[in-house]
Design a protein around this motif. Sequence first.
Motif, mmCIF file in Angstrom:
data_model
loop_
_atom_site.group_PDB
_atom_site.id
_atom_site.type_symbol
_atom_site.label_atom_id
_atom_site.label_comp_id
_atom_site.label_asym_id
_atom_site.label_seq_id
_atom_site.Cartn_x
_atom_site.Cartn_y
_atom_site.Cartn_z
ATOM 1 N N ILE A 375 42.570 34.961 36.456
ATOM 2 C CA ILE A 375 42.800 36.449 35.835
ATOM 3 C C ILE A 375 43.126 37.435 37.453
ATOM 4 O O ILE A 375 43.783 38.535 37.743
ATOM 5 C CB ILE A 375 40.989 37.230 35.698
ATOM 6 N N MET A 376 42.516 36.758 38.755
ATOM 7 C CA MET A 376 43.290 37.911 39.675
ATOM 8 C C MET A 376 44.650 37.666 39.782
ATOM 9 O O MET A 376 45.318 38.900 40.529
ATOM 10 C CB MET A 376 42.489 37.036 41.012
ATOM 11 N N ALA A 377 45.404 36.725 39.216
ATOM 12 C CA ALA A 377 46.693 37.046 39.510
ATOM 13 C C ALA A 377 47.587 37.473 38.251
ATOM 14 O O ALA A 377 49.062 37.748 38.057
ATOM 15 C CB ALA A 377 47.504 35.593 39.688
ATOM 16 N N VAL A 378 47.315 38.027 37.340
ATOM 17 C CA VAL A 378 47.617 38.677 35.762
ATOM 18 C C VAL A 378 48.630 39.554 36.085
ATOM 19 O O VAL A 378 49.955 39.805 35.458
ATOM 20 C CB VAL A 378 46.692 38.875 34.793
ATOM 21 N N ASN A 379 47.647 40.439 36.822
ATOM 22 C CA ASN A 379 48.660 41.865 37.250
ATOM 23 C C ASN A 379 48.819 41.894 39.074
ATOM 24 O O ASN A 379 47.875 42.462 39.288
ATOM 25 C CB ASN A 379 48.011 42.897 36.616
ATOM 26 N N PRO A 380 49.725 41.528 39.573
ATOM 27 C CA PRO A 380 50.629 41.688 41.182
ATOM 28 C C PRO A 380 49.704 43.513 41.462
ATOM 29 O O PRO A 380 50.159 43.155 43.232
ATOM 30 C CB PRO A 380 51.328 40.832 41.430
ATOM 31 N N GLY A 381 49.976 44.342 40.783
ATOM 32 C CA GLY A 381 50.175 45.182 41.210
ATOM 33 C C GLY A 381 51.392 45.833 41.754
ATOM 34 O O GLY A 381 51.519 47.431 41.067
ATOM 35 N N VAL A 382 52.546 45.392 42.418
ATOM 36 C CA VAL A 382 53.709 45.642 42.338
ATOM 37 C C VAL A 382 54.436 44.145 42.384
ATOM 38 O O VAL A 382 54.387 43.260 42.513
ATOM 39 C CB VAL A 382 53.566 46.354 43.689
ATOM 40 N N PRO A 383 55.496 44.043 42.307
ATOM 41 C CA PRO A 383 56.691 43.202 42.429
ATOM 42 C C PRO A 383 56.697 42.627 43.560
ATOM 43 O O PRO A 383 56.554 42.570 44.464
ATOM 44 C CB PRO A 383 58.024 43.993 42.232
ATOM 45 N N VAL A 384 56.758 40.999 43.325
ATOM 46 C CA VAL A 384 56.429 40.315 44.327
ATOM 47 C C VAL A 384 56.552 39.210 43.887
ATOM 48 O O VAL A 384 57.634 38.301 42.894
ATOM 49 C CB VAL A 384 54.511 39.643 44.241
ATOM 50 N N ASP A 385 57.606 38.660 45.885
ATOM 51 C CA ASP A 385 58.623 37.786 45.878
ATOM 52 C C ASP A 385 57.762 36.269 45.351
ATOM 53 O O ASP A 385 56.911 36.063 46.443
ATOM 54 C CB ASP A 385 59.250 37.662 46.681
ATOM 55 N N PRO A 386 57.563 36.051 44.702
ATOM 56 C CA PRO A 386 57.529 34.356 44.018
ATOM 57 C C PRO A 386 57.859 33.286 45.135
ATOM 58 O O PRO A 386 56.753 32.428 45.469
ATOM 59 C CB PRO A 386 58.090 33.821 42.808
ATOM 60 N N ASP A 387 59.037 33.230 45.352
ATOM 61 C CA ASP A 387 59.336 32.469 46.948
ATOM 62 C C ASP A 387 58.777 33.016 47.618
ATOM 63 O O ASP A 387 58.265 31.639 48.353
ATOM 64 C CB ASP A 387 61.017 32.325 47.194
ATOM 65 N N ALA A 388 57.967 34.118 48.012
ATOM 66 C CA ALA A 388 57.617 33.882 49.231
ATOM 67 C C ALA A 388 56.307 34.390 49.233
ATOM 68 O O ALA A 388 55.681 33.135 49.964
ATOM 69 C CB ALA A 388 57.877 35.452 50.421
ATOM 70 N N TRP A 389 55.182 34.357 47.908
ATOM 71 C CA TRP A 389 53.761 34.723 47.274
ATOM 72 C C TRP A 389 53.780 33.891 45.869
ATOM 73 O O TRP A 389 53.516 34.404 44.897
ATOM 74 C CB TRP A 389 54.153 35.789 47.797
ATOM 75 N N PRO A 390 54.098 32.211 45.929
ATOM 76 C CA PRO A 390 53.547 31.593 44.805
ATOM 77 C C PRO A 390 52.731 32.048 44.114
ATOM 78 O O PRO A 390 52.703 31.798 43.195
ATOM 79 C CB PRO A 390 53.669 30.550 45.351
ATOM 80 N N TYR A 391 51.254 32.302 44.824
ATOM 81 C CA TYR A 391 50.070 33.198 43.968
ATOM 82 C C TYR A 391 49.198 34.399 44.609
ATOM 83 O O TYR A 391 50.072 34.790 46.158
ATOM 84 C CB TYR A 391 48.883 32.093 43.677
ATOM 85 N N ALA A 392 49.999 35.510 43.815
ATOM 86 C CA ALA A 392 49.335 36.814 44.245
ATOM 87 C C ALA A 392 47.907 36.955 43.724
ATOM 88 O O ALA A 392 48.449 37.042 42.463
ATOM 89 C CB ALA A 392 50.320 37.814 44.401
ATOM 90 N N GLY A 393 47.348 37.507 44.027
ATOM 91 C CA GLY A 393 45.804 37.904 43.321
ATOM 92 C C GLY A 393 45.761 39.505 43.982
ATOM 93 O O GLY A 393 45.619 39.961 45.084
ATOM 94 N N PHE A 394 45.545 40.410 43.318
ATOM 95 C CA PHE A 394 45.570 41.520 43.355
ATOM 96 C C PHE A 394 44.142 42.333 42.332
ATOM 97 O O PHE A 394 44.219 42.199 41.390
ATOM 98 C CB PHE A 394 46.527 42.397 42.927
ATOM 99 N N LYS A 395 43.511 43.715 43.179
ATOM 100 C CA LYS A 395 43.273 44.367 42.831
ATOM 101 C C LYS A 395 43.230 46.148 43.985
ATOM 102 O O LYS A 395 42.976 45.804 44.396
ATOM 103 C CB LYS A 395 41.349 43.841 43.412
ATOM 104 N N GLY A 396 43.285 46.824 43.022
ATOM 105 C CA GLY A 396 43.633 48.274 43.615
ATOM 106 C C GLY A 396 42.456 48.845 43.483
ATOM 107 O O GLY A 396 41.586 49.090 42.191
ATOM 108 N N GLY A 397 42.627 50.125 43.826
ATOM 109 C CA GLY A 397 41.466 51.222 43.090
ATOM 110 C C GLY A 397 42.085 53.039 43.280
ATOM 111 O O GLY A 397 42.541 52.998 44.524
ATOM 112 N N GLY A 398 41.455 53.119 43.306
ATOM 113 C CA GLY A 398 40.990 55.105 43.404
ATOM 114 C C GLY A 398 40.710 55.598 42.544
ATOM 115 O O GLY A 398 40.043 55.628 41.510
ATOM 116 N N ALA A 399 40.374 56.430 43.417
ATOM 117 C CA ALA A 399 39.630 58.658 42.731
ATOM 118 C C ALA A 399 40.545 59.174 42.902
ATOM 119 O O ALA A 399 41.067 59.501 43.919
ATOM 120 C CB ALA A 399 38.446 57.719 43.076
ATOM 121 N N PRO A 400 40.413 60.956 42.462
ATOM 122 C CA PRO A 400 40.322 61.752 43.597
ATOM 123 C C PRO A 400 40.081 61.453 44.711
ATOM 124 O O PRO A 400 39.466 61.462 45.630
ATOM 125 C CB PRO A 400 39.160 63.063 42.882
#
Length: 451
Positions: A375-400
Amino acid sequence: MSALLVVTACTEQDPSDDSSATPPATETAQAGTADLEELSIDTPVAEQAQWVLEQLRAGSGPDADVAAGRFSDTFLAHVPAEDVADTFDSLRSLGTFVIDDYDGTEHQAQIDLTTEDGSSWQMHVELDNDGLIDTLFVQAASEVPDISSWEDLDEALTDTGADFGLYAVRDDDGTWEVIHEHQSAQARPIGSIFKLYVLGAVQQSVLGGDLSWDDDVTVTDDVRSLPTGELQDAEPGTSVSVAEAAEKMISISDNTATDILIDLVGRESVEAAVSDMGHDEPALLTPFITTRELFQLGWSDPELPRAWQGADTDERRRMLEELPGGVLDVDPGGITEAVWPYGVGWFASGPDLAAAHHALHDMAADDDSGTVRAIMAVNPGVPVDPDAWPYAGFKGGGAPGVYALSWLLEDPDGVRHVFVMQLATDEPGALADERRLAAIAAQGLELLSDG
């Protein structure tokens, strides 16, 4: 130079949402075309955006009657229907727009445009619950700085005028080796990154045998929240699995899915997870509010944020108990003021979020299903180099006034790294160009991979 039509209807959103990081159920396309129809994007917001582009290519208009049928009352309160044509004339004077990039959900979209003189622009369109245009603005695209050092990154974030924290670390035999940090120990608002703690509480329940990822949960009006997400539009009684709700919560920052899961495991279990997952000051997240409660506390009554600020923990719990159930009565068009300065929201420091990511993945290692890690790796948020980072778990957040991004990354040797970027301001407009901020963060990940 910029032209602006504005009535901003912000929701509690992952900057990932309409920004550049983690678009929720997004449709994306790159093209050199004047027509969205050629991109075969079939969403309500794409239809409205296409109409806007057609109007900008027309010689005049739209007239007041047409405008009244396209724009929400909230928008027309700021730009009367009879004035819309003049505003379109000002946009038309910028030149003929060609679409370079489209990034959108069902009800909001950001479109990168260029004109014949090579100028770059961004159009942002949001719809209300009736499919009418609630927000429309066109602004000059901001240039993304070239980040080649940590000092460059600090400078780029300083230029936003917001308070910011950075935390870039590497796991060194169970302790974090700091690669770079800027005021990372200060707790700041984190927006939807709080969903890490909800996922942690669910994972604990699964490991304890109280839940299965295959169990069903149900959408009701009492847990229905506002976007971001998809389940807010589901019929009452709609069922999804715990795993599906958890994936929506993380990958598209679905607020209704989140509140369903909090209701499932219980507020107290999530509060316990905050402590178990290494938050240095769990009282900042006690009581642990749902996204629905955020909207109610923050933007249903102007007195509530101030009351929340002055209340102790027991008083805050009573305030939550008194919030109405049923259909949520909060106007999305009124969600513009930053309420985090009143303590309404969720708060953590860079080290807190690093600990949360670390604890979550440690728990996931004990679950043979591999659900959380996937689940954490479904959407890495930004383009991530798979050679540098074979796994990327992401969560972002925002509000006004809030923009925050966090990653747990693994290098080719399996060594964990964490990168956290947090910005907060009481002037939400300072963080309006979220794509630019995400592009800056992506360069931060490159710096981290360089060691």
